[in-house]
Each structure stands twice: as C-alpha cells, then as structure tokens.
Design an enzyme around this catalytic site. Sequence first.
Site, PDB file in Angstrom:
ATOM      1  N   GLU A 106       0.869  -1.100   0.071  1.00  0.00           N
ATOM      2  CA  GLU A 106       0.098   0.012   0.084  1.00  0.00           C
ATOM      3  C   GLU A 106       0.909   1.196   0.146  1.00  0.00           C
ATOM      4  O   GLU A 106       0.595   2.215  -0.581  1.00  0.00           O
ATOM      5  CB  GLU A 106      -0.774   0.000   1.249  1.00  0.00           C
ATOM      6  CG  GLU A 106      -1.965  -1.083   1.128  1.00  0.00           C
ATOM      7  CD  GLU A 106      -2.925  -1.220   2.291  1.00  0.00           C
ATOM      8  OE1 GLU A 106      -2.442  -1.557   3.471  1.00  0.00           O
ATOM      9  OE2 GLU A 106      -4.225  -0.863   1.949  1.00  0.00           O
ATOM     10  N   GLU A 126      -4.173  -9.235   3.747  1.00  0.00           N
ATOM     11  CA  GLU A 126      -5.157  -9.155   4.898  1.00  0.00           C
ATOM     12  C   GLU A 126      -6.333 -10.098   4.935  1.00  0.00           C
ATOM     13  O   GLU A 126      -6.649 -10.327   6.012  1.00  0.00           O
ATOM     14  CB  GLU A 126      -5.365  -7.583   4.591  1.00  0.00           C
ATOM     15  CG  GLU A 126      -4.254  -6.791   4.930  1.00  0.00           C
ATOM     16  CD  GLU A 126      -3.515  -6.288   3.843  1.00  0.00           C
ATOM     17  OE1 GLU A 126      -3.486  -7.036   2.644  1.00  0.00           O
ATOM     18  OE2 GLU A 126      -2.768  -5.618   3.758  1.00  0.00           O
TER      19      GLU A 126
END
Length: 694
Positions: A106, A126
Amino acid sequence: MTCLQYAVSGRIALLTMAQPPVNSLGYDLRVALVAALDRANADPAVSALVLTGSERAFSGGADIREFDTPKFMQEPHLRTVVDLFEQSAKPVIAAIGGVCMGGGLELALSTHFRVASPQATIALPEVKLGLLPGAGGTQRLPRLLGLEAALSFILGGNPLPASKFKGTPLFNEIIEGDLIAGALAFAERVVADKLPIKRVCDLKVSYPSHEAFLQFARNMVKGVAGPYPAPLKIVDAIAATLKPSFAEGDAIEQRLFTELMLTPESRALRHLFQAERAASKIPDVPDGTPTRTIAKVGVIGAGTMGGGIAMNFLNAGLPVTLIETKQEALDRGIATITKNYQGSLQKGKLTEADLAKRLALLTGSLQFSDLSDCDLVIEAVFEDIAVKEKVFTALDLVAKPGAILASNTSTLDVNRIAGFTQRPADVVGLHFFSPANVMKLLEVVRGQATAKDVLATVMGLAKKIKKIAVVAGVCDGFIGNRMLMPYWAAAEDLIARGATPWQVDQAMEAFGMVMGPFRVSDLAGNDIGWAIRKSRAALNPQRPVKPNVADALCELGRFGQKTGKGWYRYEAGNRAPIPDPEVMALLESHRQKLGITAQTFSDEEIVTRCVYALINEGAKLLGEGIAARASDIDMVYLTGYGFPAYRGGPMHYANEIGLFKVARTLTELGKDGDPSWAPAPLIVECLSANRALT
Ligand code: NAD
C-alpha cells in the site's frame, strides 16, 4: 533514525528502510518515513526520492504486534504516511526488492513510480487475517490493475512475483541486476525528462457493465466465503472505487476495515497468526541455543506412521534409513511410500526427477546397526511399552554419541522410554499425526531430561520439514489426545443418553469442526481407541470400568470405514457415512442395560458439552504446565484436530465467551454429579485475577 537510512546521491534522496527482519511498518518506522520525506522535500538539492528496503523485504506490512495496541493508530498511522507520500511535491519512486506485502504494498502504491526486481513478490494478504487492505490498497490497486484483476488479487491474498505484472501500470520497470542503481537511474530520468507526478488516486476506474460484474462477484464470494466476513467486504470496498471521488471510496474502505477489525473471526485469525509464531519459541530455550547437525535420519517401523514420517525427511532432501523386523514388512512400507509419490507424480505435484531423487535417498534395512550413522532416529513401532523397551535398549547400543533418539508414541510415557537408554537427555517425543506426510502438526514432547539443544534442534528441523511444532510436557495424551479424552467422553455420554452419532456430528460440523467426533473415529479406526482403553485398564486395574458403548460397538467388529461399519455404515468404495439402524438398536440396548431413559438434546447443548469439555481440559493442562501457553493449545487444535480457524482454537474461544460464563456453564454441567466438569483451577484463578487464559 536507525530504522531508516537517508542518503543523497546526486539529485536523488535514497530512503532505505532498515527495520529487520522485514521492515514492518511499526510506529518508529512510520515516524522515520515521514521525517525523511519532509527532509527530502525541504532540501533544495533534492529533486526526487527513491524509497526502498532490504534485499529480503521492501516491507512485510503493518506490524501485527501493534494491532491491538494504541500504537497501531498512533499518528502518523499508516494511512497518514501513505497519504503524505502520495501528496509529496517531489516525485517518489519505490524500488521493490524481496517481499512487498500488505501495508508495504500500500505504501508502494502511494508512490508515483514503481520499479521492482523480478524476484520481488507482492501480496495483499489481509484477507487471511479476516481483514481488507486498510491503507488505500482496495482503492489504489484497481486504479492500476482494473477491477477484476485487483479483486482476485486481494481476495486470494497470495504472493505473486512482480515479474508477473511486467507491462502493467503497477510497475514502470522490472529491473534486472542492481535494483538500487537501476532505481536511481530511473529517478534521474524522471527529473531530467520532467516527468509529471502520477498520483494513483487521480486515476479513474472504468469497467464495462461494472454493476453486473460486481453482482456476479458478490454471488461467487458469498458461495465460498463461508463464515468469513472479509471477502464480501472486500467486494464492497472495491466497488467503492467507482464512487465519484477517491476520498469517498477511501472513507468507505476505512469504515469497512474498522468493522472487520472488530469481528470475532478476524480476532481469531489474528490470534492464530501470532500463535503460530509464538509456538516456535520455548520460554527457557532462547534463540541462539546451539543445535546439533541433522544430516541423516533413521526411522524404526515402516507401518502407517513410519512411512509417512520418512517421507517428510526425503522431501526435505535428507537421507533416511528405514528399519523393519521382517523383509516383507519393509517391502510393504517402501511400496507404500513409492505409491504415495507416484500419486503425487500423477497429480503433477512431483516430477519424475524429484521422485527418483527422493527414492534414492531411502535405504531399507533389517539391521539396527545400520542406524549407527544417523543423527536422528525416530521410533514408530507398535504402541506397546515392552516393544518400545526392546527397541530403545537396542538403539542405545548402536546410535552414535549425540544422536537424537525420538519416539512417535501417542500415549506412552516419554520419561519411561528415555529411561530405557543410558542417555535420557538425548531422548524426545516427536508425535506426528496421521497421515504423517500430510498433517502439519508435530507435538514435540519434552521429557524431564530432554536437553535444550535437542529441543532447539528438533524445533528447527520441524521448520525444515514444514511442520508446525508445539512443545508439550509428558502426560497421558500430551496436549491434543489428552483433550480428546473428555471431548470423546462428552460425545459418548450424549449418545448414551439419547442423541444420535449423526446428530452430534452434524452439530459439531455446524460449529465448524472439519469432522464430527464419530466420523473421525470411523476414519481413524474405532479399534485404536478400544486398544488404548484396554491397555489403560490393564495399567490401572483398580479404576472402575463403566460399560462403554464404544466397546460394545467394537465387540461387533464395527471398526469404522476399514470394516465398512462403525458408528455409521459405508457402501463399498464410498466414504460417505450412512446412519445405521443397527447402531440405534445398539444404543437402545445399552441404555436399557444401564436404565437410562433417552432424552433429547438441542444442537446447542451438544456443542456446549463437547466444546466445554475441550476448554476445561485445555485449561487443566495449561495450569499443569503441559502446554507453555494457551495459544499453543489452539495451534494443536487448529492444525491437528480440525478446530475452526475462525473460532481461534478452544482457548481463544473460551476467552471470547468470557471465563465468567465458561465457569458458570461448567458448574451447571457438573450438577449431574460428574466431577470432571468442575471448572479447572486455572479458570477459577484467571477469573478472580480478571485475566484471560494466556
Ligand atoms: P503400525 O502397526 O502401522 O506400524 C508399526 C510397524 O512397526 C510395523 O510395520 C511393525 O512391523 C514395525 N515394528 C514393530 N516392532 C519393530 C521393531 N522391533 N523393529 C522394527 N520395526 C518394528 O503402527 P503405526 O500406526 O504406524 O504406529 C506406530 C507408532 O506411532 C505407535 O507408537 C503409535 O502410537 C504412534 N502413532 C500412531 C498414529 C496413527 O494414527 N496410526 C498417530 C500418531 C502416533
């Protein structure tokens, strides 16, 4: 700024994250990143920034140890860091080598250009923690890869090589050779050519008939997500990339992330993530404890377990000497190993060359003396203390000094086995699970005398053979099978008092167990438990024996799948269990004999009795120090006994219920007069100290 190195090379500031092992983005590194960004932006001599990590990792992502602490959200938190990098006035180039995962990716997505070495691997894992990428990942990735590719990448959560994305807007360049030199050269070109800063948040997502696609995706995901809430929320977050502004979608991602953080499923998965890491540590055997070299392994007994155990080491490239008493048994054992490998070959999991290499590492023998050059010998002979005595006495005479002598016993006393040798410090239990070449769990049974370097060695070896090792102290059944005893007793008590085996199995499977207890028993062989009960009775003749419906079943020869009949009946060539009226008749006659009037149990009562039996026994053995930590018990149940991951294991589940309720329910269950339901002392102790089982 020790966790980040700052250097200037010509017009380029080089920011190197240096937080071993994987540059996880904990508070200190986040502070350092922002400081370095500000410094570069403030320095008139700097025209562009290169952000990189180590050869091993650009960044492995958020520091999961911070997850449930205030530090996780302490500013600058990851979302802030990502936004600041994206808004940098000077161009930022991410240079990605090694692992780039989760928050690390990210962060890379917030930079304006990305270059990677072909060996770099990227992932947004995740979903495996019951979460979604919460620092803009769900909003930025679709802007670069498109809705469909981004969705499948985020739902999968698996690492992929950066080279797979060559030619996509995700990477401006894949750099063969020196990554940093290549990235600096790329940055020089950005400056020289005055390339405009490309912020991913400014890109638009377009997808023809996106509504239809998203509906299709939702239906697909609903079908496979089961009890896990994250996948559907991932679809919702990705759908939010179609909102008119980036900020709107980003806010939706943040809300969905927070919702997921609070789900019991994500708490359970995060707990297990930590539990797996914790299990490899032994409190009084510190990292750096010397280990013994294991270059050659011996396995005694080529039966069900010995063959599978041998395969683990062959797969890891270690030579194995397999010992049997008779040529016929040895041939049978080697034939089974060969057949298993040929199965893998047919499924395309193994090449001909791999198969040949593995079989070439295997030597069969009928002579114990052939074990004299082995560094580790694992005994997997019949579960009979007299046979174990014979084997360990003989092994002691031939094994070289310093060799580790292990037993795969499921129930026998490892201290007693160690006592059959002149070197109890070298003896350890290595309890593999069946099929031993498949099951992840390895219980390492620590005897009273087991040396620390022996423990350190086998823990390291377990990693090499891709097992999850959990240390257990010596007791009947160690961690897993000891807890199984009251679990079984609860299940059997239920059917003795009116439930059916299939009702119990269905209730437990609805709770999430991979298989209900009666199906497990039919699969493993009901005769195994029967033999164990008989040997326990022989060892404890003073203990009163209650008529037992499982014994009655075995007396009818109903050993399970292998005899076509057990708690269920089976049709030839089919493993599907079929409820059997004969078992009902057996249960009725058992109740009549004991004067029991059948009663009905709800599925909830069934689950409560079976799961609370596990919890209470787990707390007992934790209190006795058989397990070092509650999370070790959870790992055992997750990896060896089919406990549902989304409930985090029996001990985590108890903490989620709350120990107050656990203790009250146990006391209630004990009102029938069965003392085994009395809450474990540790539960009472934790309750009064207001702490969880840890
Ligand atoms: P098995 O009966 O399939 O195999 C035992 C083998 O040992 C036989 O092939 C036998 O010929 C051989 N053997 C016996 N005495 C020997 C000796 N003196 N020297 C060399 N070989 C000898 O048994 P198994 O199911 O593989 O169990 C082996 C051990 O593993 C037992 O201690 C058992 O409790 C344990 N265990 C079994 C399981 C399981 O699910 N089967 C799971 C975990 C642990």
